[in-house]
Design an enzyme around this catalytic site. Structure first.
Site, mmCIF file in Angstrom:
data_model
loop_
_atom_site.group_PDB
_atom_site.id
_atom_site.type_symbol
_atom_site.label_atom_id
_atom_site.label_comp_id
_atom_site.label_asym_id
_atom_site.label_seq_id
_atom_site.Cartn_x
_atom_site.Cartn_y
_atom_site.Cartn_z
ATOM 1 N N GLU A 1 -6.040 4.641 2.364
ATOM 2 C CA GLU A 1 -4.938 5.083 1.413
ATOM 3 C C GLU A 1 -3.540 4.389 1.691
ATOM 4 O O GLU A 1 -2.471 5.138 1.653
ATOM 5 C CB GLU A 1 -5.086 6.636 1.536
ATOM 6 C CG GLU A 1 -5.959 7.158 1.099
ATOM 7 C CD GLU A 1 -6.496 7.212 -0.259
ATOM 8 O OE1 GLU A 1 -5.932 6.768 -1.266
ATOM 9 O OE2 GLU A 1 -7.795 7.628 -0.560
ATOM 10 N N THR B 1 -12.829 3.203 0.222
ATOM 11 C CA THR B 1 -13.061 4.038 1.541
ATOM 12 C C THR B 1 -14.455 3.902 1.940
ATOM 13 O O THR B 1 -14.781 3.580 3.174
ATOM 14 C CB THR B 1 -12.755 5.499 1.214
ATOM 15 O OG1 THR B 1 -11.235 5.554 0.784
ATOM 16 C CG2 THR B 1 -12.842 6.245 2.631
ATOM 17 N N VAL C 1 0.139 12.005 -7.181
ATOM 18 C CA VAL C 1 -0.402 13.361 -7.530
ATOM 19 C C VAL C 1 -1.627 13.215 -6.886
ATOM 20 O O VAL C 1 -2.793 12.522 -7.663
ATOM 21 C CB VAL C 1 -0.513 13.752 -9.139
ATOM 22 C CG1 VAL C 1 -1.080 14.811 -9.299
ATOM 23 C CG2 VAL C 1 0.852 13.987 -9.444
ATOM 24 N N GLY D 1 -5.729 14.158 -6.423
ATOM 25 C CA GLY D 1 -6.633 14.869 -7.267
ATOM 26 C C GLY D 1 -7.871 13.887 -6.999
ATOM 27 O O GLY D 1 -8.102 12.764 -6.633
ATOM 28 N N SER E 1 -13.830 3.351 -6.778
ATOM 29 C CA SER E 1 -14.534 2.135 -7.004
ATOM 30 C C SER E 1 -15.243 1.849 -5.413
ATOM 31 O O SER E 1 -15.823 0.563 -5.460
ATOM 32 C CB SER E 1 -13.450 1.060 -7.101
ATOM 33 O OG SER E 1 -12.502 1.153 -6.171
#
Length: 196
Positions: free
Chosen positions: A93, A27, A170, A172, A24
């Site tokens: 994050e 970052t 997870v 990815g 989206s």
């Protein structure tokens, strides 16, 4: 006990949260804001969790490969310890950090820092992710960014996991996740017979 602000002429800092689904632009927006602060000659530092090493070990990198050097930390208390006299603090994050992150950023804001945080607001199950909900509650500014659902073209608010792993974290990219709108996310879970 009264805490003195670190920066003269400013009583308090503030907290900004940028949240949304994968892909989206969270970052990207974080990097944009930090670069503007650097251009204004403000002292800037960005932190990221050790957990996130997808694109680079020591840089924050957006999906479209814009990058900015960062400090990798084990936990949120490291951010407090390493911030010193930094005027603008970026945290990427944030969903991967421990719950102490909320306390840490509030202390930094009281000291006069501007804190810009980016993170997923929901995990792949559609549940609030890590400390993000509490950060949204204490932030002065909240920006929710959206991807586009590749199935219908509507605003994507969910991170749909394409793989069968059940763990919450997870790592990815497009091989494991895609952004989806609410309806396509639900339809995918029904069609894939995913039961959480």
């Amino acid at each position: 006990m009264f805490l003195e602000p670190h920066f003269k002429g400013q009583r308090s800092g503030w907290i900004e949260v940028i949240c949304g689904s994968m892909f989206s632009g969270k970052t990207e927006e974080l990097i944009r804001r930090l670069r503007r602060a650097k251009f204004a000659n403000q002292k800037v530092e960005i932190f990221k969790p050790k957990t996130d090493n997808r694109y680079s070990v020591d840089s924050v990198v957006s999906h479209d490969e814009n990058a900015i050097d960062s400090v990798v930390v084990e936990n949120s208390m490291d951010i407090l310890r390493l911030s010193g006299d930094i005027r603008v603090i970026g945290i990427d994050e944030a969903q991967f950090f421990d719950d102490k992150l909320v306390e840490v950023v509030q202390k930094l804001a009281i000291r006069g820092a501007r804190i810009i945080i980016a993170g997923l607001d929901m995990d792949f199950r559609g549940k609030p992710f890590g400390p993000i909900p509490d950060l949204l509650a204490v932030a002065e500014y909240v920006t929710k960014v959206h991807a586009i659902c590749p199935h219908c073209g509507n605003l994507a608010t969910h991170s749909y996991r394409l793989s069968a792993e059940k763990e919450t974290v997870v790592l990815g990219e497009k091989d494991k996740y895609e952004p989806r709108c609410r309806i396509c996310y639900e339809m995918g879970n029904i069609l894939d017979l995913k039961i959480y």
